[in-house]
Design an enzyme around this catalytic site. Structure first.
Site, PDB file in Angstrom:
ATOM      1  N   SER A 179      43.701  43.581  41.174  1.00 38.06           N
ATOM      2  CA  SER A 179      42.432  43.392  40.481  1.00 38.06           C
ATOM      3  C   SER A 179      42.599  43.180  38.986  1.00 38.06           C
ATOM      4  O   SER A 179      41.625  42.995  38.272  1.00 38.06           O
ATOM      5  CB  SER A 179      41.544  44.629  40.695  1.00 38.06           C
ATOM      6  OG  SER A 179      42.178  45.779  40.173  1.00 38.06           O
ATOM      7  N   CYS A 180      43.831  43.213  38.493  1.00 39.49           N
ATOM      8  CA  CYS A 180      44.054  43.227  37.048  1.00 39.49           C
ATOM      9  C   CYS A 180      44.981  42.101  36.630  1.00 39.49           C
ATOM     10  O   CYS A 180      46.063  41.942  37.182  1.00 39.49           O
ATOM     11  CB  CYS A 180      44.670  44.571  36.647  1.00 39.49           C
ATOM     12  SG  CYS A 180      45.084  44.666  34.899  1.00 39.49           S
TER      13      CYS A 180
END
Length: 271
Positions: free
Chosen positions: A108-109
């Site tokens: 997610s990053c």
């Protein structure tokens, strides 16, 4: 989509209107991918273990590490704990030192482990005039992309990034548990196929954070369309790079946050 991209898992389905019952769910695999440059470890990405050569090549491009033509080889080695991917460069190719990282990049990053503020938000190159598209090419592209998300339809747990021609025709699509990984895979696939990213537009099925704009700019693509909303910084970075940023894209409309001059008004059908 390869069989290694998914795995069946058992669960118990609960609903207020009936008794709990067992069922099986197809889930996307999320694997640790150790990325190294010329044998030197750089970062660990959590990604779907498919198109990892394109993921590595795209990462090099969108992170501004080197040009696609500077990559001489990408080797992949499976280990018990994940996959090791090494990128080999031509001598003297690393004109810009890769952003140092000190922990893994989660799915997610896009900036996990970056150590300095100056490396987190960097100046972007201008994409130049690039392609122009009609407004109605956007819903057409969305409809096509939904049909082509094989992993997404099966798992309902992945993101997609796709490249379309100016007429809204699908050129390439890549999927991953991570939105940044999907876009990196797409960047690598375009470079490998020698497709000019300035000749069309990118569609992503995720929210539009500034890292997605940054990666699109470093690909050289002038138009980014996102299904979800943009952040304030994403809009500012799109303006900086001269990118047309379209978000909240749906079948019945979309919002233009930057660079509207590349969008051609659709003429109504004659009565």
């Amino acid at each position: 989509m390869s069989r290694s991209s998914v795995a069946p898992r058992s669960a118990v389905q609960w609903r207020a209107d009936h008794a709990a019952r067992p069922f099986e769910r197809i889930t996307p695999r999320e694997t640790a991918v150790g990325l190294s440059f010329d044998g030197r470890p750089h970062t660990v990405l959590m990604a779907t273990p498919e198109h990892l050569d394109e993921l590595a090549l795209g990462f090099v491009i969108t992170e501004g590490v080197a040009r696609a033509g500077d990559v001489t080889a990408v080797t992949i080695k499976e280990e018990d704990l994940g996959v090791l991917v090494d990128v080999a460069f031509a001598p003297g190719a690393l004109a810009r030192k890769a952003r140092p990282r000190n922990l893994e990049g989660r799915s997610s990053c896009g900036l996990c482990g970056v150590q300095r503020l100056a490396d987190a938000v960097r100046p972007l190159p201008s994409v130049g005039p690039g392609a122009r598209i009609r407004h109605d090419a956007i819903p057409a592209a969305l409809a096509t992309l939904e049909e082509q998300q094989a992993l997404g339809r099966l798992t309902r747990a992945t993101h997609a990034a796709a490249f379309f021609s100016t007429e809204g025709g699908l050129v390439l699509v890549r999927e991953d548990v991570g939105r940044h990984n999907a876009l990196d895979k797409l960047a690598g696939a375009l470079a490998r196929a020698d497709i000019d990213a300035a000749s069309g537009f990118v569609v992503v099925t995720s929210r539009c954070s500034f890292e997605m704009v940054e990666k699109t700019a470093r690909m050289g693509c002038p138009i980014l369309v996102a299904v979800s909303a943009p952040t304030d910084l994403a809009i500012a970075k799109a303006e900086e790079a001269g990118i047309t940023l379209v978000a909240l894209a749906r079948a019945d409309g979309h919002a233009v946050f930057a660079g509207g001059e590349r969008l051609i008004e659709t003429q109504p059908e004659p009565v």
